[in-house]
Motif scaffolding. Structure first.
Motif: not given
Lengths: 492, 450
Positions: A334-336, A365-366, A393-398
């Motif tokens: 999480e949050g990786s 994760s980002r 995987a919610s809240g993912v940012r790329n």
């Protein structure tokens, strides 16, 4: 083989000439060291796999691992999907093990073959203890075998293990067994299977809980013997709350034939730990007509297993006749965070199909991808990357940015991104541009009194800066030098 | 056994029936198509590059009925007559499955120099024209195109002769009508000659109820020097419908093209857009929108080949995916070594409105020339929470705010539609589609969805 060009009399030349000059310099690492090597017969079969294992005095479990990989490899065909023109490779014409001959295992530097030391000195590796001030711990891998690891005692005080792979198998079998093949399985792909069957050495790094590695760890790879392939394996494990910065450099002598380099790099990062992996790849790229050069087919992957862990890949790819690799991150925690910064320069008849994979499995994760391709001569330079977001995987940012710069009318620049989103809260962005050096920018520089050659250098340098800035200090200098060699002496 | 074998054996068993019901100009293309199919051996599946979300093999695998002997379908053309776009006066033709039926207005109002007719009758009356164009672009380049050529017997030909500027839009309504699982093999040929211009609107509707329906469609479009074409394609079918549409376009010097694709209600649809820019100073604009929910799958693939210098192309693809729907986009800009001063852009924007929706996108560039300006961008995300919040603070209920944002998201695709009147119509259709109503064309007498 280095050449210093007189830059002063070039001011009059047009920008095309300059670009041709800039992109036309030669490989300076192309020397061959005359060192006795222990090379086994060419060819690949089960006996060869057993022989490699025996030469290295390996335990049975490792031999089993190799044999399983070899049997699987035999069922595979070489993949053809890449945007690469690869001449058929005869896997039976390669020797799968070449080691600098040892009399006894060296106790101190005095016992190491002076020729070998000379080789590394010429490469500029701070292998000798007297160069300890440069602050790097170095593991040098020549052909297949790790030659010498420096600074080990100092690292050991902190509990850090940094040694050759074969030593790790002997000294820390449980650790190796626990992690080997966990990120890149032998079934992963054709070259991963091949490497798992015949890998001869490599580096092993273990950073214990809460330890911040006080120096950069570095490996230098060199293929020396002819007709050999290099199949090393790097395994890095960063336990909770630890940090390490790892550097990798590669060179090879100039040869007419093509040499195969099929390595595996596995990184495992536990909770809140961070690994920064930097590569300056400068394998011999072949001559101006595309003859010879190294095939660099590497599988590199990191697993962010713990929450809030981080892997950062930085690569400067200037060498190799053919580069085919996608250093990736599996962002399971999480949050990786996964990062990929790449400059890939191709010249003459070089080909590159490189990029990254960001597999988002953990929540929040980002990942960031910045890829800069520079193609010149008749080269083909492709970015290929995957960003995938798992359903949970919610809240993912790329954010992905890949730019290509074309320096000649005969080269090609290609972009093949794949974006696979299975979660509605993800934000995934991709941007790419392709262009040549802008006439306006050149003109502007000229107008301010900057000669065309320096202007080209300035623009290319500025173009790659975003990535170069991510390199550790020790490597940034070398990477800039490498860019200089690939794109003449004025850059950097 | 691959699905392809059933079609090969179907053809080999019914060769005479197929050939005797079609003119020679079509039959002469079949042997090459047959050998191409045998060479391919199978349709592409999900493991093949470029087909990650829609397996063509699965699409063609069911045992569909094929109308080999040209039994006429009992559809009242007059009833379908009103299925038009309000405020747009069009030259209307109706295609039932694959057979073309002109309407009285079309026959009466079709100006000189314009041909809108069935493929079979043009092939019989002007075989040289068909020989010159048909199959030249599709060229059996993949298994689906080869199968279409192998089994085609009917379709539509639109020909606008040199210099003719057609002010009325041509509208072709395709009605999928079947009383059993059925595959329609439709072929469209559009030739716009030098300096001519036309606007064509294709609407796909389904009356096939709960039967499985597969529409195999190959469209070949030739734009000659200075020609201009606005091409719109709207699909509103059913979830039982699979559509494999391949649009091949060749552009000569100075030609201008806009392509608008709209997928509103589909089952599984794959639309391929392949444009060859063979002349300089061409302009190409592709704008596609896709709205999907339930278990619908929309797969668009676009390939723009810049073979000539100084041309410009722009692609815009927008997806709105809800519930368990899946979207896929594969776009490629190819710039040949000599195509200097090419400008090519590609944009893909996707909204995922539910946790189960899936989007796969692969915007690609393949560039072999240094003096070009090319870019592509892709983004997948959701509605801007700040915008939603802002609208709520201004008293707009959340559901309405969502609706407005989604409509705004689609509006730049709709704005590019060249046929006036159709824009308003599309806005209306999108609004109804988004508000959950089945996107049946309100006043369409075909009552496709009843």
């Amino acid at each position: 083989m280095s050449q210093d060009k007189d830059t002063s009399n070039k001011r009059e030349t047009g920008s095309d000439d300059v670009i041709r000059d800039v992109t036309g310099s030669e490989y300076k690492y192309g020397f061959v060291s005359d060192i006795d090597s222990d090379i086994i017969e060419r060819g690949l079969n089960e006996d060869v796999v057993r022989l490699i294992s025996k030469k290295k005095g390996e335990p049975d479990w490792l031999l089993d691992f190799r044999l399983k990989a070899f049997r699987y490899w035999e069922t595979l065909k070489m993949p053809t999907w890449a945007h690469l023109d690869i001449p058929p490779i005869d896997y039976q014409a390669i020797s799968y093990y070449a080691a600098p001959k040892k009399k006894e295992s060296p106790k101190s530097l005095d016992e190491v073959d002076p020729q070998l030391l000379d080789t590394f000195n010429r490469l500029g590796i701070p292998l000798e203890e007297q160069k300890a001030l440069s602050g790097m711990a170095v593991d040098a891998v020549m052909d297949s075998v790790s030659v010498k690891t420096t600074h080990r005692e100092k690292l050991a005080e902190l509990g850090i293990i940094f040694c050759s792979f074969s030593e790790a198998v002997k000294d820390y079998p449980d650790l190796v067994r626990k992690y080997l093949g966990k990120v890149v399985s032998y079934r992963d792909n054709f070259f991963a299977a091949l490497n798992s069957a015949v890998f001869s050495d490599g580096s092993f790094v273990y950073i214990p809980k809460g330890v911040r590695c006080p120096m950069e760890l570095s490996t230098y790879f060199r293929i020396n013997a002819s007709g050999t392939g290099q199949f090393e394996r790097t395994l890095i494990v960063a336990d909770d709350d630890s940090y390490v910065s790892y550097l990798e450099g590669c060179t090879a002598p100039m040869r007419d034939e093509n040499q195969l380099h099929a390595a595996i790099v596995e990184i495992i990062v536990e909770e809140r730990a961070e690994v920064k992996y930097s590569t300056v790849q400068n394998w011999y790229a072949g001559d101006k007509d595309g003859k010879g050069g190294v095939y660099n087919f590497v599988t590199k992957r990191g697993l962010c297993r713990g929450d809030f862990s981080k892997i950062s890949w930085t690569q400067v790819e200037t060498g190799s006749a053919i580069t085919w690799k996608y250093p990736g991150c599996i962002l399971a925690g999480e949050g990786s965070v996964g990062e990929f910064y790449s400059v890939a320069v191709t010249n003459n008849y070089q080909q590159a199909d490189t990029g990254t994979k960001m597999i988002h499995i953990g929540k929040n994760s980002r990942s960031t991808i910045v890829s800069k391709g520079i193609s010149a001569g008749h080269s083909q330079n492709s970015y290929r990357g995957l960003v995938s977001v798992a359903p949970d995987a919610s809240g993912v940012r790329n954010y992905t940015q890949c730019d290509s710069l074309l320096l000649s009318s005969t080269c090609g620049a290609h972009t093949f991104p794949y974006i696979d989103v299975k979660n509605d809260t993800a934000i995934v962005e991709h941007e790419a541009t392709t262009s040549k050096i802008s006439e306006d920018q050149l003109f502007y520089c000229n107008q301010r009194g900057i000669p065309t050659e320096e202007a080209v250098a300035l623009i290319v340098n500025g173009y790659a800066k975003e990535v170069m800035n991510k390199l550790p200090m020790e490597f940034a200098v070398e990477a800039q030098k490498l860019l200089s060699i690939t794109l003449e002496g004025s850059v950097g | 056994m691959s699905a392809i074998d059933q079609y090969i054996s179907l053809y080999e068993h019914n060769r005479e029936a197929i050939d005797s019901n079609a003119p020679h100009a079509l039959n002469r293309l079949r042997p090459d198509a047959l050998s191409a199919l045998k060479r391919f051996g199978r349709f592409p599946g999900k493991r093949d590059e470029g087909y990650t979300k829609v397996s063509v093999e699965d699409m063609f695998a069911p045992d569909f009925g094929v109308n080999i002997t040209r039994v006429p379908f009992a559809v009242d053309v007059a009833r379908s007559f009103r299925c038009d776009v309000p405020n747009v006066s069009t030259l209307l033709g109706v295609v039932v499955n694959d057979s073309f039926r002109p309407t009285a207005t079309l026959l009466k109002n079709c100006p000189e120099g314009v041909t809108v007719d069935s493929l079979a009758s043009v092939a019989a009356s002007d075989p040289d024209f068909i020989k010159e164009y048909l199959g030249r672009l599709s060229d059996n380049r993949d298994a689906a195109a080869a199968l279409n050529t192998l089994l085609m017997k009917e379709g539509v030909v639109v020909r606008v002769r040199a210099g003719v500027k057609l002010d009325k839009a041509i509208q072709i309504v395709n009605i999928f009508n079947a009383s059993a699982d059925f595959m329609a093999v439709r072929r469209v040929l559009v030739v716009i000659e030098d300096d001519a211009s036309a606007r064509i609107l294709f609407c796909d509707h389904s009356q096939s109820g709960d039967f499985k329906y597969l529409s195999s469609l190959v469209t070949e479009v030739f734009l000659h020097r200075g020609a201009s074409l606005d091409y719109c394609d709207i699909e509103e079918s059913t979830e039982q419908t699979s559509r494999m549409s391949q649009l091949f376009i060749s552009q000569d010097e100075g030609s201008r093209l806009t392509v608008n694709g709209t997928s509103l209600t589909v089952g599984t649809t794959r639309n391929e857009y392949k444009v060859d820019i063979n002349g300089s100073h061409c302009d190409t604009e592709i704008a596609v929108m896709a709205i999907a929910d339930r278990k619908q799958t929309i797969d668009n693939s676009a390939r723009i080949n810049h073979f000539a210098p100084r041309s410009r192309s722009n692609q815009l693809f927008k997806y709105l995916l809800d519930e368990q729907s899946q979207g896929a986009f594969e776009g490629l800009i190819y710039v040949a070594p000599d195509a200097v001063h090419t400008e090519a852009y590609q944009t893909d924007r996707n909204l995922l409105a539910s946790a189960d929706a899936r989007m796969h996108t692969a915007p690609q560039l393949e560039i072999y020339c240094d003096d070009v300006k090319c870019s592509h961008g892709a983004a997948t995300g959701q509605l801007d929470q700040n915008a939603l919040f802002y609208m709520q603070t201004r008293g707009v209920p959340k559901s309405e705010a969502r609706m407005m944002l989604m409509q705004a998201f689609m509006s730049d695709v709709i704005d590019r539609v060249a046929i006036e009147g159709l824009r308003d119509r599309l806005r209306h259709l999108v609004e109804r589609r988004l508000s959950g109503e089945h996107a049946a064309c309100g006043d369409c007498a075909a009552s496709c969805h009843n």
